[in-house]
Design an enzyme around this catalytic site. Structure first.
Site, short mmCIF file in Angstrom:
data_model
loop_
_atom_site.label_atom_id
_atom_site.label_comp_id
_atom_site.label_asym_id
_atom_site.label_seq_id
_atom_site.Cartn_x
_atom_site.Cartn_y
_atom_site.Cartn_z
N ARG A 73 0.84 -1.20 0.00
CA ARG A 73 0.00 0.00 0.00
C ARG A 73 0.88 1.25 0.00
O ARG A 73 1.44 1.64 1.03
CB ARG A 73 -0.91 0.02 1.22
CG ARG A 73 -1.69 1.33 1.40
CD ARG A 73 -2.75 1.50 0.37
NE ARG A 73 -3.78 0.45 0.49
CZ ARG A 73 -4.73 0.28 -0.43
NH1 ARG A 73 -4.73 1.00 -1.53
NH2 ARG A 73 -5.65 -0.67 -0.27
N ARG A 95 1.49 -6.40 -9.86
CA ARG A 95 1.96 -5.92 -8.55
C ARG A 95 1.99 -7.03 -7.50
O ARG A 95 2.42 -6.81 -6.38
CB ARG A 95 1.12 -4.74 -8.05
CG ARG A 95 -0.33 -5.08 -7.74
CD ARG A 95 -1.06 -3.87 -7.15
NE ARG A 95 -2.46 -4.20 -6.83
CZ ARG A 95 -3.26 -3.43 -6.12
NH1 ARG A 95 -2.82 -2.25 -5.66
NH2 ARG A 95 -4.51 -3.79 -5.86
N HIS A 164 0.76 3.75 -10.36
CA HIS A 164 -0.22 4.24 -9.39
C HIS A 164 0.48 5.00 -8.24
O HIS A 164 0.42 4.58 -7.08
CB HIS A 164 -0.96 3.01 -8.87
CG HIS A 164 -2.20 3.26 -8.07
ND1 HIS A 164 -2.25 4.02 -6.92
CD2 HIS A 164 -3.48 2.81 -8.25
CE1 HIS A 164 -3.46 4.03 -6.43
NE2 HIS A 164 -4.24 3.32 -7.20
N ASP A 209 -11.81 10.58 -6.47
CA ASP A 209 -11.37 9.43 -7.27
C ASP A 209 -11.79 9.74 -8.70
O ASP A 209 -12.92 9.53 -9.09
CB ASP A 209 -12.03 8.14 -6.79
CG ASP A 209 -11.38 6.91 -7.40
OD1 ASP A 209 -11.74 5.79 -6.98
OD2 ASP A 209 -10.52 7.06 -8.29
N GLU A 268 -1.65 9.47 -10.83
CA GLU A 268 -1.22 8.24 -11.51
C GLU A 268 -1.12 8.41 -13.02
O GLU A 268 -2.05 8.96 -13.64
CB GLU A 268 -2.23 7.13 -11.19
CG GLU A 268 -2.46 6.94 -9.70
CD GLU A 268 -3.72 6.16 -9.40
OE1 GLU A 268 -4.40 6.46 -8.40
OE2 GLU A 268 -4.05 5.25 -10.20
O1 TA6 Z 1 -6.47 4.69 -8.43
C1 TA6 Z 1 -7.62 4.88 -7.64
C2 TA6 Z 1 -8.19 3.53 -7.27
O2 TA6 Z 1 -8.63 2.84 -8.42
C3 TA6 Z 1 -9.31 3.74 -6.27
O3 TA6 Z 1 -10.57 3.50 -6.84
C4 TA6 Z 1 -8.96 2.80 -5.11
O4 TA6 Z 1 -9.53 1.54 -5.34
C5 TA6 Z 1 -7.43 2.79 -5.23
O5 TA6 Z 1 -7.19 2.72 -6.64
C6 TA6 Z 1 -6.71 1.74 -4.43
O6 TA6 Z 1 -6.87 0.48 -5.03
P1 TA6 Z 1 -6.22 -0.80 -4.30
O7 TA6 Z 1 -6.64 -1.98 -5.11
O8 TA6 Z 1 -4.73 -0.59 -4.29
O9 TA6 Z 1 -6.78 -0.78 -2.89
#
Ligand code: TA6
Length: 297
Positions: A73, A95, A164, A209, A268
């Site tokens: 994360r 990932r 991301h 978002d 991102e």
């Molecule tokens: O990039 C934004 C997003 O798609 C959000 O909708 C949220 O889900 C975030 O990514 C985190 O995603 P993850 O799968 O890493 O928890």
């Protein structure tokens, strides 16, 4: 390859060193006079980038998992070959894959680490193709990451991707984001409406978002709390995703501290939705993100 073998083969004194990082996952520590970066082989995941004399540029949650089968994360997750929940696992399997080190070298006064993974049909039923992924992490005056996807199939393939990036900020309430004015975005945080961004710079006062389509240019994050600006420059990307879970969504993530949301902002470099990559057999697509931090004044 063991950590000792990695250091024997790819270590560079004072510049590239491998160790057992968090969760005992194999980590590369990249160092040069201008700064330091950390890359886990798990997901080829850059978790840390800190210019010398500055604060970390990347946010990584103190609650993050560091274990096989779970994404880290924070830092720069590599989303491929799909984005969000198109299929399981969310954001694709790249990932969650253990990448291999291909090379390390000194370059332009800094250092570069190259990692590879094979995206083949056995990895996922949602990916009946063959592709070779190469990821280059370049540390110097800035941090540059380059993802190359080579289509090894006999047929054209379509895929989504995103670098991301979780940026570290002093206080999201005092951040301004420039570079997206006049562009159209899908507001996942506003019922999925398609809207046009009029504000410039954008200030963030709630859960956000957004997937900005047809945005190939750079963004600038101005962080008043830390008196810092972060330039997010990219190539090969036609979509920009902006995300902060805010308090209401932070609590729903077990790998994200309830009080961490004010200290991060995702900007991102992506190709998702209408900008999904279509790649002919034998061809290669490249997407890059470069992060450069500087004092605001
Ligand atoms: O990039 C934004 C997003 O798609 C959000 O909708 C949220 O889900 C975030 O990514 C985190 O995603 P993850 O799968 O890493 O928890």
């Amino acid at each position: 390859m063991t950590i000792s073998q990695l250091n024997d083969r790819f270590g560079i004194a004072g510049k590239v060193h491998f160790d057992a990082g968090k969760g005992s996952l194999t980590r590369a520590i990249l160092q040069c006079p201008q700064g330091e970066a950390h890359v886990y082989l798990h997901g080829a995941h850059v978790t840390h980038y800190q210019p010398r004399g500055d604060r970390p540029v990347l946010f990584t949650s103190g609650q993050s998992f560091f274990e096989p089968g779970k994404p880290i994360r924070g830092g720069i997750p590599i989303c491929f070959p799909w984005f969000s929940n198109t299929h399981e696992p969310a954001h694709g399997f790249a990932r969650l894959t253990e990448w291999q080190v291909q090379s390390s070298r000194e370059q332009a006064g800094g250092v570069e680490l190259t990692l590879t993974m094979a995206a083949e049909p056995h990895v996922s039923p949602y990916w009946p193709h063959k592709a070779a992924l190469t990821y280059r992490v370049r540390l110097g005056d800035e941090l540059e990451v380059v993802l190359e996807v080579k289509n090894l199939s006999q047929e054209a393939v379509g895929f989504e991707e995103a670098l991301h990036t979780y940026l570290a900020v002093g206080d999201i309430h005092h951040v301004r984001l420039s570079g997206l004015q006049g562009t159209t975005f899908v507001a996942k945080s506003q019922g999925g409406q398609s809207l046009v961004q009029t504000e410039e710079p954008l200030t963030i006062t709630q859960y956000i978002d957004r997937v900005y389509q047809n945005t190939a240019g750079p963004c600038l994050v101005e962080d008043a709390a830390w008196n810092r600006r972060i330039h997010v420059v990219k190539s090969g990307s036609d979509a920009t995703v902006v995300w902060n879970p805010w308090v209401e969504r932070a609590g729903a993530m077990p790998d994200f501290g309830n009080d961490e949301w004010p200290g991060m902002l995702c900007v991102e470099s992506a190709n998702v939705g209408t900008t999904t990559v279509q790649l002919a057999a034998g061809h290669t697509h490249r997407v890059t993100t470069t992060l450069r931090a500087e004092k605001s004044t």
